[in-house]
Scaffold this active site. Structure first.
Site, PDB file in Angstrom:
ATOM      1  CG  ASN A   1      -1.725   1.236   1.388  1.00  0.00           C
ATOM      2  OD1 ASN A   1      -1.807   2.039   0.451  1.00  0.00           O
ATOM      3  ND2 ASN A   1      -2.331   1.429   2.557  1.00  0.00           N
ATOM      4  CD1 TRP A   2       3.907   1.410  -2.746  1.00  0.00           C
ATOM      5  CD2 TRP A   2       3.498   2.267  -4.783  1.00  0.00           C
ATOM      6  NE1 TRP A   2       4.708   0.752  -3.648  1.00  0.00           N
ATOM      7  CE2 TRP A   2       4.480   1.264  -4.907  1.00  0.00           C
ATOM      8  CE3 TRP A   2       3.084   2.951  -5.921  1.00  0.00           C
ATOM      9  CZ2 TRP A   2       5.056   0.925  -6.138  1.00  0.00           C
ATOM     10  CZ3 TRP A   2       3.654   2.612  -7.150  1.00  0.00           C
ATOM     11  CH2 TRP A   2       4.633   1.611  -7.244  1.00  0.00           C
ATOM     12  CE  LYS A   3       0.070   3.190   4.767  1.00  0.00           C
ATOM     13  NZ  LYS A   3       0.254   3.238   6.204  1.00  0.00           N
TER      14      LYS A   3
ATOM     15  CG  HIS B   1      -5.524   2.201   5.638  1.00  0.00           C
ATOM     16  ND1 HIS B   1      -4.967   3.071   6.541  1.00  0.00           N
ATOM     17  CD2 HIS B   1      -4.577   1.279   5.362  1.00  0.00           C
ATOM     18  CE1 HIS B   1      -3.723   2.681   6.787  1.00  0.00           C
ATOM     19  NE2 HIS B   1      -3.458   1.601   6.094  1.00  0.00           N
TER      20      HIS B   1
ATOM     21  CD  GLU C   1      -2.366   5.580   6.959  1.00  0.00           C
ATOM     22  OE1 GLU C   1      -2.472   5.644   5.721  1.00  0.00           O
ATOM     23  OE2 GLU C   1      -1.426   4.987   7.524  1.00  0.00           O
TER      24      GLU C   1
ATOM     25  CD  GLU D   1      -3.218  -2.359   7.429  1.00  0.00           C
ATOM     26  OE1 GLU D   1      -2.231  -2.708   6.789  1.00  0.00           O
ATOM     27  OE2 GLU D   1      -3.721  -1.211   7.332  1.00  0.00           O
TER      28      GLU D   1
ATOM     29  N   GLY E   1       3.102   2.183  10.665  1.00  0.00           N
ATOM     30  CA  GLY E   1       4.072   3.258  10.488  1.00  0.00           C
ATOM     31  C   GLY E   1       4.890   3.562  11.728  1.00  0.00           C
TER      32      GLY E   1
ATOM     33  CB  SER F   1       5.750  -2.033  11.723  1.00  0.00           C
ATOM     34  OG  SER F   1       5.432  -0.684  12.016  1.00  0.00           O
TER      35      SER F   1
ATOM     36  N   GLY G   1       3.031  -1.234   4.137  1.00  0.00           N
ATOM     37  CA  GLY G   1       3.075   0.196   3.835  1.00  0.00           C
ATOM     38  C   GLY G   1       4.487   0.613   3.456  1.00  0.00           C
ATOM     39  N   GLY G   2       5.188   1.256   4.389  1.00  0.00           N
ATOM     40  CA  GLY G   2       6.504   1.839   4.140  1.00  0.00           C
ATOM     41  C   GLY G   2       7.480   0.942   3.388  1.00  0.00           C
TER      42      GLY G   2
END
Ligand code: 13P
Length: 243
Positions: A7-9, A92, A94, A162, A168, A203, A224-225
């Site tokens: 997930n590149w956000k 999500h 966020e 999640e 993150g 993470s 993610g990251g």
């Protein structure tokens, strides 16, 4: 089937995406394994991804809860289906936190996706406060129940666990936590009469991927990251082939 979904956000430019795919092409992805590789990319790059000839599932990170009309800036499930996407992330944390998406809105979004036969990846998870107060099961149970209300439970869906406190932060949940919560999620999903794969996200990185991906009830990872870098993405995926 196992799933390795990035997930590149809200990250990357077109040039960076070309670099990323160049980086991926250094690797030979095994064809004989039951593994789906996927990337959720920002809307504006969705169409361009097909030109890059990466044999990945490509998906969106969000969808409107409305079908069409005067909703400036929104993208509908019909549009996502129209451009041939493979999946769409919904709920999500966020979105739930920063854009105030309620369980009811998440449910409407899932209905929209089902109407156009688009595969949803439904994200659920508790906050740190809820975790520390021992409310994880209550939260997960409510999020599942509310999200699935009135849906066709025979249509495919993927759920991603999640925990908000692991996203993150560089601090993933422990294998024990993950096993416990994912097993609970699967039993709650069964209770309503459905059966979906459940991924873990929060993470995930090359150092913890092997432990997480070898938890028997975990069907893959939502990353993610670490999915922004092709080498790290591939290192995480490789954890599936090693014992
Ligand atoms: P991180 O892997 O950066 O913690 O993000 C997880 C996530 O939110 C994936 O949807």
């Amino acid at each position: 089937m196992k799933y390795i979904i990035g997930n590149w956000k809200m990250n990357k430019t077109a040039g960076e995406i070309v670099e990323f795919t160049r980086g991926l092409k250094k690797y030979k992805f095994p064809k004989d394994k039951d593994i789906i590789f996927g990337l959720a990319v920002p809307y504006v790059y969705l169409l361009g991804m097909s030109k890059l000839q990466v044999r990945f599932w490509i998906g969106a990170q969000n969808v409107s809860e409305h079908s069409h009309g005067a909703y400036t800036g929104e993208i509908s499930a019909e549009m996502l289906a129209d451009v041939g996407l493979d999946f769409c992330i919904v709920g999500h944390s966020e979105r739930r936190t920063l854009y105030h998406e309620s369980d009811a809105i998440v449910n409407e979004k899932l209905k929209q996706l089902q109407e156009y036969d688009m595969l949803p990846i439904l994200c659920i998870g508790e906050t740190l406060e809820e975790f520390e107060a021992g409310k994880t099961h209550d939260v997960l149970s409510r999020q599942i129940r509310e999200a699935l209300k009135g849906l066709d439970l025979k249509k495919e869906m993927i759920v991603a666990y999640e925990p908000v406190w692991a996203i993150g932060t560089g601090k993933s949940a422990t294998a024990e936590n993950i096993k416990e919560s994912v097993s609970f999620i699967k039993s709650e999903i069964k209770k309503v009469g459905a059966d979906y794969p459940v991924l873990y996200g929060g993470s995930v990185n090359p150092a913890n991927a092997s432990e997480i991906l070898h938890i028997d009830c975990v069907d893959g990872a939502l990353i993610g990251g670490a999915s922004l870098d092709p080498d790290r993405y591939v290192q995480i995926a490789s954890a599936l082939y090693s014992n």
